[in-house]
Design a protein around this motif. Structure first.
Motif, PDB file in Angstrom:
ATOM      1  N   PRO A 460      37.071  37.963  20.397  1.00 54.60           N
ATOM      2  CA  PRO A 460      38.458  37.493  20.405  1.00 54.60           C
ATOM      3  C   PRO A 460      39.106  37.483  19.029  1.00 54.60           C
ATOM      4  CG  PRO A 460      36.972  35.627  20.553  1.00 54.60           C
ATOM      5  CD  PRO A 460      36.104  36.860  20.589  1.00 54.60           C
ATOM      6  N   ILE A 461      38.569  38.241  18.087  1.00 55.22           N
ATOM      7  CA  ILE A 461      39.030  38.193  16.702  1.00 55.22           C
ATOM      8  C   ILE A 461      40.013  39.335  16.419  1.00 55.22           C
ATOM      9  CG2 ILE A 461      38.297  38.204  14.293  1.00 55.22           C
ATOM     10  CD1 ILE A 461      37.442  35.760  15.931  1.00 55.22           C
ATOM     11  N   VAL A 462      41.025  39.032  15.604  1.00 54.92           N
ATOM     12  CA  VAL A 462      42.019  40.009  15.161  1.00 54.92           C
ATOM     13  C   VAL A 462      42.065  39.986  13.636  1.00 54.92           C
ATOM     14  CG1 VAL A 462      44.477  40.604  15.152  1.00 54.92           C
ATOM     15  CG2 VAL A 462      43.391  39.828  17.252  1.00 54.92           C
ATOM     16  N   PHE A 463      42.261  41.146  13.040  1.00 54.00           N
ATOM     17  CA  PHE A 463      42.421  41.281  11.587  1.00 54.00           C
ATOM     18  C   PHE A 463      43.826  41.797  11.304  1.00 54.00           C
ATOM     19  CE2 PHE A 463      42.465  44.046   7.862  1.00 54.00           C
ATOM     20  CZ  PHE A 463      41.992  43.193   6.880  1.00 54.00           C
ATOM     21  N   ILE A 464      44.553  41.118  10.421  1.00 52.44           N
ATOM     22  CA  ILE A 464      45.902  41.531  10.022  1.00 52.44           C
ATOM     23  C   ILE A 464      45.952  41.601   8.499  1.00 52.44           C
ATOM     24  CG2 ILE A 464      48.355  40.943  10.003  1.00 52.44           C
ATOM     25  CD1 ILE A 464      48.029  39.550  12.623  1.00 52.44           C
ATOM     26  N   SER A 465      46.447  42.705   7.987  1.00 50.39           N
ATOM     27  CA  SER A 465      46.652  42.831   6.538  1.00 50.39           C
ATOM     28  C   SER A 465      48.084  43.273   6.278  1.00 50.39           C
ATOM     29  CB  SER A 465      45.666  43.840   5.933  1.00 50.39           C
ATOM     30  OG  SER A 465      45.979  45.154   6.359  1.00 50.39           O
ATOM     31  N   VAL A 466      48.642  42.765   5.202  1.00 46.08           N
ATOM     32  CA  VAL A 466      49.993  43.123   4.772  1.00 46.08           C
ATOM     33  C   VAL A 466      49.911  43.546   3.313  1.00 46.08           C
ATOM     34  CG1 VAL A 466      52.360  42.364   4.481  1.00 46.08           C
ATOM     35  CG2 VAL A 466      51.008  41.474   6.379  1.00 46.08           C
ATOM     36  N   ASP A 467      50.176  44.832   3.054  1.00 45.92           N
ATOM     37  CA  ASP A 467      50.227  45.356   1.688  1.00 45.92           C
ATOM     38  C   ASP A 467      51.674  45.375   1.230  1.00 45.92           C
ATOM     39  OD1 ASP A 467      47.760  46.280   0.332  1.00 45.92           O
ATOM     40  OD2 ASP A 467      47.417  47.241   2.260  1.00 45.92           O
ATOM     41  N   LEU A 468      51.954  44.765   0.094  1.00 41.81           N
ATOM     42  CA  LEU A 468      53.299  44.727  -0.469  1.00 41.81           C
ATOM     43  C   LEU A 468      53.298  45.518  -1.770  1.00 41.81           C
ATOM     44  CD1 LEU A 468      54.132  40.960   0.137  1.00 41.81           C
ATOM     45  CD2 LEU A 468      54.940  42.923   1.455  1.00 41.81           C
ATOM     46  N   VAL A 469      54.082  46.596  -1.818  1.00 46.03           N
ATOM     47  CA  VAL A 469      54.183  47.453  -2.997  1.00 46.03           C
ATOM     48  C   VAL A 469      55.654  47.643  -3.323  1.00 46.03           C
ATOM     49  CG1 VAL A 469      52.011  48.639  -2.550  1.00 46.03           C
ATOM     50  CG2 VAL A 469      54.114  49.522  -1.557  1.00 46.03           C
ATOM     51  N   THR A 470      55.924  48.212  -4.500  1.00 48.25           N
ATOM     52  CA  THR A 470      57.303  48.453  -4.931  1.00 48.25           C
ATOM     53  C   THR A 470      57.579  49.945  -5.018  1.00 48.25           C
ATOM     54  OG1 THR A 470      56.639  48.349  -7.245  1.00 48.25           O
ATOM     55  CG2 THR A 470      57.412  46.306  -6.230  1.00 48.25           C
ATOM     56  N   SER A 471      58.845  50.264  -5.046  1.00 50.01           N
ATOM     57  CA  SER A 471      59.280  51.653  -5.127  1.00 50.01           C
ATOM     58  C   SER A 471      60.519  51.715  -6.017  1.00 50.01           C
ATOM     59  CB  SER A 471      59.604  52.159  -3.722  1.00 50.01           C
ATOM     60  OG  SER A 471      60.223  53.411  -3.748  1.00 50.01           O
ATOM     61  N   PRO A 472      60.781  52.872  -6.675  1.00 47.27           N
ATOM     62  CA  PRO A 472      60.011  54.116  -6.567  1.00 47.27           C
ATOM     63  C   PRO A 472      58.938  54.261  -7.631  1.00 47.27           C
ATOM     64  CG  PRO A 472      62.057  54.540  -7.690  1.00 47.27           C
ATOM     65  CD  PRO A 472      62.070  53.080  -7.365  1.00 47.27           C
ATOM     66  N   GLU A 473      59.038  53.518  -8.750  1.00 47.83           N
ATOM     67  CA  GLU A 473      58.071  53.686  -9.824  1.00 47.83           C
ATOM     68  C   GLU A 473      56.847  52.822  -9.574  1.00 47.83           C
ATOM     69  OE1 GLU A 473      59.948  52.789 -13.470  1.00 47.83           O
ATOM     70  OE2 GLU A 473      61.341  54.489 -13.399  1.00 47.83           O
ATOM     71  N   PRO A 474      55.667  53.278 -10.000  1.00 42.84           N
ATOM     72  CA  PRO A 474      54.466  52.459  -9.822  1.00 42.84           C
ATOM     73  C   PRO A 474      54.545  51.181 -10.650  1.00 42.84           C
ATOM     74  CG  PRO A 474      53.984  54.347 -11.218  1.00 42.84           C
ATOM     75  CD  PRO A 474      55.360  54.567 -10.666  1.00 42.84           C
ATOM     76  N   LEU A 475      53.995  50.120 -10.118  1.00 41.66           N
ATOM     77  CA  LEU A 475      54.041  48.834 -10.803  1.00 41.66           C
ATOM     78  C   LEU A 475      53.048  48.786 -11.961  1.00 41.66           C
ATOM     79  CD1 LEU A 475      55.184  45.942 -10.796  1.00 41.66           C
ATOM     80  CD2 LEU A 475      53.264  45.314  -9.329  1.00 41.66           C
ATOM     81  N   VAL A 476      51.842  49.315 -11.742  1.00 41.50           N
ATOM     82  CA  VAL A 476      50.800  49.282 -12.760  1.00 41.50           C
ATOM     83  C   VAL A 476      50.762  50.636 -13.452  1.00 41.50           C
ATOM     84  CG1 VAL A 476      48.344  48.989 -13.189  1.00 41.50           C
ATOM     85  CG2 VAL A 476      49.479  47.597 -11.453  1.00 41.50           C
ATOM     86  N   THR A 477      51.128  50.643 -14.719  1.00 44.50           N
ATOM     87  CA  THR A 477      51.148  51.882 -15.506  1.00 44.50           C
ATOM     88  C   THR A 477      50.201  51.851 -16.681  1.00 44.50           C
ATOM     89  OG1 THR A 477      53.022  51.033 -16.778  1.00 44.50           O
ATOM     90  CG2 THR A 477      53.526  52.385 -14.833  1.00 44.50           C
ATOM     91  N   ASP A 478      49.794  50.665 -17.106  1.00 44.54           N
ATOM     92  CA  ASP A 478      48.886  50.544 -18.252  1.00 44.54           C
ATOM     93  C   ASP A 478      48.016  49.314 -18.060  1.00 44.54           C
ATOM     94  OD1 ASP A 478      50.667  48.503 -18.620  1.00 44.54           O
ATOM     95  OD2 ASP A 478      51.606  49.355 -20.407  1.00 44.54           O
ATOM     96  N   CYS A 479      47.180  49.056 -19.045  1.00 47.40           N
ATOM     97  CA  CYS A 479      46.250  47.938 -18.956  1.00 47.40           C
ATOM     98  C   CYS A 479      46.989  46.609 -18.946  1.00 47.40           C
ATOM     99  CB  CYS A 479      45.270  47.997 -20.124  1.00 47.40           C
ATOM    100  SG  CYS A 479      43.997  46.715 -20.096  1.00 47.40           S
ATOM    101  N   ALA A 480      48.070  46.494 -19.711  1.00 48.61           N
ATOM    102  CA  ALA A 480      48.814  45.233 -19.779  1.00 48.61           C
ATOM    103  C   ALA A 480      49.415  44.872 -18.422  1.00 48.61           C
ATOM    104  CB  ALA A 480      49.901  45.327 -20.845  1.00 48.61           C
ATOM    105  N   SER A 481      50.023  45.846 -17.752  1.00 49.69           N
ATOM    106  CA  SER A 481      50.615  45.559 -16.445  1.00 49.69           C
ATOM    107  C   SER A 481      49.541  45.243 -15.405  1.00 49.69           C
ATOM    108  CB  SER A 481      51.457  46.748 -15.978  1.00 49.69           C
ATOM    109  OG  SER A 481      50.675  47.927 -15.921  1.00 49.69           O
ATOM    110  N   SER A 482      48.352  45.854 -15.542  1.00 52.43           N
ATOM    111  CA  SER A 482      47.260  45.537 -14.627  1.00 52.43           C
ATOM    112  C   SER A 482      46.794  44.099 -14.812  1.00 52.43           C
ATOM    113  CB  SER A 482      46.096  46.505 -14.855  1.00 52.43           C
ATOM    114  OG  SER A 482      45.002  46.173 -14.030  1.00 52.43           O
ATOM    115  N   VAL A 483      46.700  43.670 -16.062  1.00 52.09           N
ATOM    116  CA  VAL A 483      46.301  42.288 -16.342  1.00 52.09           C
ATOM    117  C   VAL A 483      47.341  41.313 -15.815  1.00 52.09           C
ATOM    118  CG1 VAL A 483      45.978  40.619 -18.206  1.00 52.09           C
ATOM    119  CG2 VAL A 483      44.825  42.832 -18.301  1.00 52.09           C
TER     120      VAL A 483
END
Length: 742
Positions: A460-483
Motif C-alpha cells: 500500500p506504499i506510494v513514492f512521490i518526488s518533486v524536483d524543482l529547478v530553474t530556467s533557462p540558465e543552470p543554477l550551479v555553475t561553479d564550486c561557490a554556487s554548489s556550496v
C-alpha cells in the motif's frame, strides 16, 4: 515443548537439512509414542514436568472459583507425581494419550524453503497414520472468576509482585473479534505516553514509571481476561494510598474513553501504529532487531501458537494485525467490561521485598516465600468512596485527574484507506514511468508529471518526488554556487524538521535534498495522505525565514561535513557521482569547497537565492543585524536578521538603528534584480513530479493538482522542450535523489 491447561505444544528449530528426520521423530512420538517404565523414570529424573507459575498468576487462581478447571493448581496437590510408582504413571499416561491425542485436533506448521508439495508429502508420510477419534476441542465456557467477589483488592500475605500492580477484568471469549480487536485499541491508548495519558499523569505524581495493558492469553479457549499492569514506585508507608491513586487514575481514563465514545480517526491512528510496529526499516521499532532480521520467525515464536489454536487457517497471519473492520459497537461493548465492579486488583504484601518477584512451583505446590500463617492472601472490598469516584461520569469536578487526562492529538496526515488499488498496467506501456497529460491553465506552474503503477511488490506504499529547478540558465555553475545550494538545503531541512517528525508518527517519510540543479522533495508512505504531506512541505519551503544565525549555523554544518571527508573518499564519491549523473557538489575537490565555504557571506547567499527566483520583493521590518563578533551570543538569542519567502516572497529586515548596515545589502539585491530585468532573463521554477506505487492514473492526477496548487504561479510559461533533458523514461528515480546516494 510447552504444556498449557488445555493443549500441548511441541516446537523445534533445526537446520533445513534435518527437517525430514525431525518430522520422522515427531511423527513417531505422536502416532506411536514409547511409554514404558524406563521412559517414565527417565522423564522423572529430568524434572521437565515442573512448572514455575508467576505469583500474579497464582494469586488469580487462588482468588477465583476453586472448583473451576483453570484453578485446579491453585493449591498444592495432596498426591503429586512422585507419589506414584512408575507402573501407575505409565498406566495414567497411556490413558491420557488414548483420550486426547487425535488427528482432528492436531495442527502442524512448518517454516521451510521447500515447496508446498514436498512438505505435504513429508507430513503425509509421517503423520498420515495417526488415528482420528473425532474428539471435540476442549473449551471452557465459564470464566475462572465466575461466582466470586469482584471490585476487590487482593493482597498477598508474603508474596512480592516486583513493584507491580495488576488490574484484571474478566471477559467473554474475544476470538471472533479478531477483525476489529477493540482490546488492542484500548491497549494502545493505555500504553500511550503522550501528554494527558495515564503514564503522564502518574509520572507527574511520581507514582509510576510505566503502564501496560493487554489481553491475557492463558492458553485456554472459552474465556479471556484483560490486564492493566502498573509499574509503581510506592513507599511502604504510603503504599495503600498510592495504590488507590493509581486505581483512580486508570478508571478515570477509562471513564473518559466511554464518555467520548469511539472515534474513527483514533482507530485509524492505532491501525497505523500497529502496522508501523512491524516494518523492516524502523530504527526505533519496539520489536527490536530480531523482527527486522526474520519477521516470520518472530511471528512463529510469539504468535503462531495462539493463532493456530484460536483462528481459522485463512486468518492465521492476518488476525489482530490487518484489522479491516471498524466497529464502534465492539469498542463500546468492550469498554463496558472495564469498570470497577468487574475488576480484581492484585498488589504485593506489606513488608515484602519488591526487588524480588515470587513464583509458585507446580505440581508440588511450593512457594518460593513461605506465608506467615495459614492464609496466602487477603481480600478486601474497594472502599465505597473509591468506587464512587472511579465510576462517576466524566468529567467530574470533584476529581482532580479529569482535567489532566486527554486523548492523543489527531495527526493531519493520518491514513484511513490501506487498500490496494486496481491494476492498470498493460503490455503496451513503456518501461519506466510514463508521461501523463493534464490540462494546465495560464497560472499553472510549469511542470511535467510522471507516473508508474506498482504491479510487482503489491504494497500500500506510494513514492512521490518533486524536483524543482530553474530556467533557462543552470543554477550551479561553479564550486561557490554548489556550496550555496548545500547551505540552502540545510536550511530547508531545518525548516521541515517538525513536519518530518509529524509524518513519521503515522508511518510516512519526508526528505528534502539537493539535486543537480535545484532541490528535491521526496515522500513515501500510504497513498491517501501523501499528496497533502508534499503540499505542506512545499508550502513551508515557500514560507522559509532566514536569520543570520541560521545561515551561519548551516554554513558551519556544511563545513563540518566537508572536513570529515578525506581526499580518497572525496575522489571516489566524485567519480561515482559522475557515473550516476548525481549531484554536482561532489565534482569539486575538498580544498575548493573549503575555500568556497569560507568566502560565502550572507550577502552573496541572498544574491544566490535571488538568482534562484525571479519573484523577489524587499520589505522593511524592525530587526537587528548581528556582527561576526556576536556569533556566540547568536546561539543563545537567535536574533532575526532577514526574512525570506522563497520564490513567492523574500523579505529582508531593517531597523531604524541599523539602517546604514542593512541598506547596503538591500541596495545590492535591488541592483541584482534590476540587472536581471535589463537582461530580460525569464527565470522561473520548473517542477518534475513523479508518482510511483499503489495508485491509479486518476489518483496520480489528483495528487498532481494538490501539489501544483502549493507551487507559485509563474510569470511566463516555459515550453516542455526546454526541460527535455531533465528526465528520461529509463530513470525511475530523479537525478540526484537522496535514495541514490545517502
Amino acid at each position: 515443548m510447552g504444556v498449557h491447561d488445555d493443549q500441548s505444544v511441541y516446537k523445534f528449530t533445526v537446520p533445513a537439512s534435518l527437517i525430514p528426520e525431525s518430522l520422522f521423530r515427531l511423527g513417531c512420538g505422536l502416532v506411536n509414542p514409547e511409554i514404558s517404565n524406563e521412559s517414565v523414570e527417565r522423564e522423572l529424573l529430568s524434572g521437565q514436568f515442573r512448572r514455575q507459575i508467576p505469583a500474579q498468576d497464582w494469586l488469580e487462581r487462588c482468588s477465583g472459583n476453586l472448583t473451576h478447571p483453570y484453578n485446579r493448581m491453585a493449591k498444592g496437590a495432596q498426591k503429586t507425581i512422585r507419589s506414584y510408582t512408575s507402573e501407575e504413571l505409565k498406566t495414567r499416561l497411556i490413558a491420557f494419550f488414548n483420550e486426547n491425542y487425535s488427528a482432528n485436533l492436531l495442527k502442524l506448521a512448518i517454516v521451510d524453503s521447500r515447496s508446498l508439495d514436498e512438505l505435504e508429502k513429508l507430513v503425509a508420510a509421517h503423520f498420515g497414520s495417526m488415528r482420528n477419534l473425532s474428539i471435540n476441542q476442549l473449551k471452557i465456557s465459564t470464566h475462572p472468576y465466575e461466582g466470586t467477589l469482584m471490585g476487590v483488592k487482593v493482597r498477598s500475605n508474603c508474596l512480592s509482585l516486583g513493584r507491580k500492580l495488576y488490574m484484571v477484568f474478566p471477559l467473554p471469549e474475544q476470538t471472533k473479534l479478531h477483525l476489529t480487536s477493540p482490546d488492542m485499541l484500548v491497549s494502545y491508548l493505555i500504553n500511550n505516553r503522550c501528554k494527558g495519558s495515564i503514564s503522564d499523569c502518574l509520572e507527574r505524581r511520581h507514582l509510576s514509571t510505566n503502564v501496560f495493558g493487554q489481553l491475557v492469553n492463558r492458553g485456554s479457549v472459552g474465556f479471556d481476561s484483560y490486564c492493566v499492569t502498573v509499574f509503581h514506585q510506592n513507599k511502604e508507608l504510603e503504599m495503600a494510598e498510592s495504590e488507590n491513586k493509581i486505581i483512580t487514575i486508570v478508571f478515570r481514563y477509562l471513564a473518559m474513553l466511554r464518555q467520548i465514545g469511539p472515534l474513527e480517526w483514533l482507530y485509524n491512528t492505532f491501525r497505523v501504529e500497529r502496522r508501523k510496529g512491524q516494518t523492516f526499516d524502523d530504527e526505533n521499532s519496539s520489536t527490536g532487531p530480531r523482527w527486522k532480521l526474520n519477521p516470520l520467525q518472530y511471528y512463529c515464536d510469539q504468535l503462531l501458537e495462539c493463532h493456530m489454536q484460536r483462528y481459522p487457517l485463512e486468518s492465521l497471519f492476518t488476525a489482530r494485525y490487518a484489522l479491516p473492520e471498524y466497529s464502534p459497537r465492539a469498542i463500546t461493548d468492550f469498554l463496558e467490561f472495564l469498570k470497577p465492579d468487574n475488576c480484581k486488583v492484585f498488589v504485593s504484601g506489606f513488608g515484602t521485598d519488591e526487588s524480588h518477584m515470587c513464583t509458585f512451583l507446580s505440581p508440588d505446590g511450593k512457594l518460593c516465600c513461605e506465608p506467615d500463617g495459614p492464609n496466602f492472601c487477603s481480600m478486601e472490598k474497594l472502599k465505597p468512596e473509591l468506587i464512587a469516584t472511579c465510576s462517576a461520569a466524566w468529567p467530574s469536578s470533584s476529581c482532580e485527574f479529569d482535567t489532566e487526562l486527554k486523548l492523543p492529538k489527531q495527526n493531519l496526515f493520518l491514513c484511513s484507506d490501506f487498500s490496494l488499488r486496481p491494476d492498470e498496467t498493460t503490455d503496451q506501456q513503456p518501461q519506466g514511468p510514463r508521461l501523463l497529460r493534464f490540462e494546465a491553465g495560464p497560472h499553472t506552474p510549469a511542470a511535467r508529471f510522471w507516473f508508474q503503477q506498482d504491479n510487482r511488490l503489491q504494497t500500500p506504499i506510494v513514492f512521490i518526488s518533486v524536483d524543482l529547478v530553474t530556467s533557462p540558465e543552470p543554477l550551479v555553475t561553479d564550486c561557490a554556487s554548489s556550496v550555496m545550494l548545500d547551505i540552502f538545503v540545510v536550511l530547508l531541512v531545518d525548516q521541515l524538521n517538525s513536519l518530518e517528525s509529524q509524518a513519521k508518527q503515522v508511518d510516512l517519510r519526508l526528505k528534502v535534498s539537493r539535486s543537480k540543479q535545484g532541490i528535491q522533495v521526496c515522500c513515501s508512505g500510504y497513498r491517501q495522505p501523501l499528496p497533502s504531506l508534499v503540499a505542506a512541505a512545499l508550502s513551508r519551503i515557500f514560507e522559509l525565514k532566514i536569520t543570520e544565525h541560521a545561515f551561519r549555523k548551516a554554513r558551519r554544518k556544511i563545513s563540518a561535513l566537508e572536513a570529515q571527508k578525506t581526499h580518497k573518499t572525496d575522489l571516489c564519491k566524485s567519480q561515482l557521482a559522475m557515473l550516476l549523473n548525481s549531484a554536482c557538489s561532489w565534482h569539486w575537490s575538498y580544498q575548493d569547497k573549503r575555500v568556497a565555504i569560507n568566502e560565502t557571506t550572507l550577502e552573496s547567499f541572498m544574491i544566490f537565492v535571488q538568482r534562484f527566483s525571479s519573484q523577489i520583493q524587499l520589505s522593511s521590518q524592525p530587526q537587528r543585524l548581528v556582527s561576526e563578533d556576536e556569533d556566540e551570543e547568536d546561539k543563545r538569542t537567535d536574533a532575526a536578521v532577514a526574512v525570506m519567502s522563497l520564490w513567492s516572497r523574500i523579505s529582508l529586515a531593517e531597523d531604524e538603528e541599523v539602517v546604514e548596515e542593512s541598506s547596503a545589502l538591500q541596495q545590492t539585491l535591488q541592483e541584482e534584480q534590476d540587472q536581471q530585468q535589463k537582461q530580460q532573463i525569464p527565470r522561473q521554477l520548473f517542477a518534475e513530479i513523479l508518482v510511483y506505487g499503489n495508485a491509479t492514473a486518476k489518483d496520480a492526477e489528483a495528487a498532481s493538482q494538490i501539489i501544483l496548487n502549493a507551487l507559485p504561479s509563474p510569470t511566463q510559461r516555459t515550453t516542455e522542450t526546454t526541460f527535455e533533458a531533465v528526465r528520461r523514461r529509463v530513470y525511475l528515480l530523479p537525478s540526484g535523489s537522496h535514495h541514490v546516494l545517502s
